[in-house]
Design a protein around this motif. Sequence first.
Motif, PDB file in Angstrom:
ATOM      1  N   ALA A  50     -40.378  25.852  38.872  1.00  0.00           N
ATOM      2  CA  ALA A  50     -41.732  25.345  39.082  1.00  0.00           C
ATOM      3  C   ALA A  50     -41.850  24.864  40.527  1.00  0.00           C
ATOM      4  O   ALA A  50     -40.853  24.741  41.236  1.00  0.00           O
ATOM      5  N   ASP A  51     -43.084  24.572  40.942  1.00  0.00           N
ATOM      6  CA  ASP A  51     -43.319  24.066  42.295  1.00  0.00           C
ATOM      7  C   ASP A  51     -42.694  22.689  42.506  1.00  0.00           C
ATOM      8  O   ASP A  51     -42.313  22.324  43.599  1.00  0.00           O
ATOM      9  N   CYS A  52     -42.601  21.938  41.419  1.00  0.00           N
ATOM     10  CA  CYS A  52     -42.078  20.582  41.465  1.00  0.00           C
ATOM     11  C   CYS A  52     -41.235  20.343  40.215  1.00  0.00           C
ATOM     12  O   CYS A  52     -41.627  20.756  39.129  1.00  0.00           O
ATOM     13  N   ALA A  53     -40.101  19.688  40.380  1.00  0.00           N
ATOM     14  CA  ALA A  53     -39.270  19.318  39.230  1.00  0.00           C
ATOM     15  C   ALA A  53     -39.172  17.796  39.176  1.00  0.00           C
ATOM     16  O   ALA A  53     -38.942  17.142  40.188  1.00  0.00           O
ATOM     17  N   ILE A  54     -39.382  17.265  37.991  1.00  0.00           N
ATOM     18  CA  ILE A  54     -39.268  15.827  37.766  1.00  0.00           C
ATOM     19  C   ILE A  54     -38.168  15.637  36.730  1.00  0.00           C
ATOM     20  O   ILE A  54     -38.244  16.190  35.630  1.00  0.00           O
TER      21      ILE A  54
END
Length: 97
Positions: A50-54
């Motif tokens: 994904a564009d961002c991983a949390i």
Amino acid sequence: MTHPFLETAKAALLQRLESENFEKSVSLRIKDVGNLVIFGQGVEVSDARADCAIMADQESFEKILAGTLNPMKAALFGKLKIAGDAKTAMKFGAMFG
């Protein structure tokens, strides 16, 4: 078999996403449980990039979904780790506090 928390979290996220529309994707990586990917108004149990991983543990995500832990504060105190597009992470966090 999918971990029960993933299904609970997916349902809670879908409810919050009804009034949102993510242009980018967010991967929620829940330690020892699994991964969810948010895209547009959808959520899937997936290991996709994904564009961002949390990243966080289940307890932290439970508190965020319940509204008892602000995601931005959680990141500041090290309960959440963020990789990738910080702007997308901030938009995700804004849904919860």
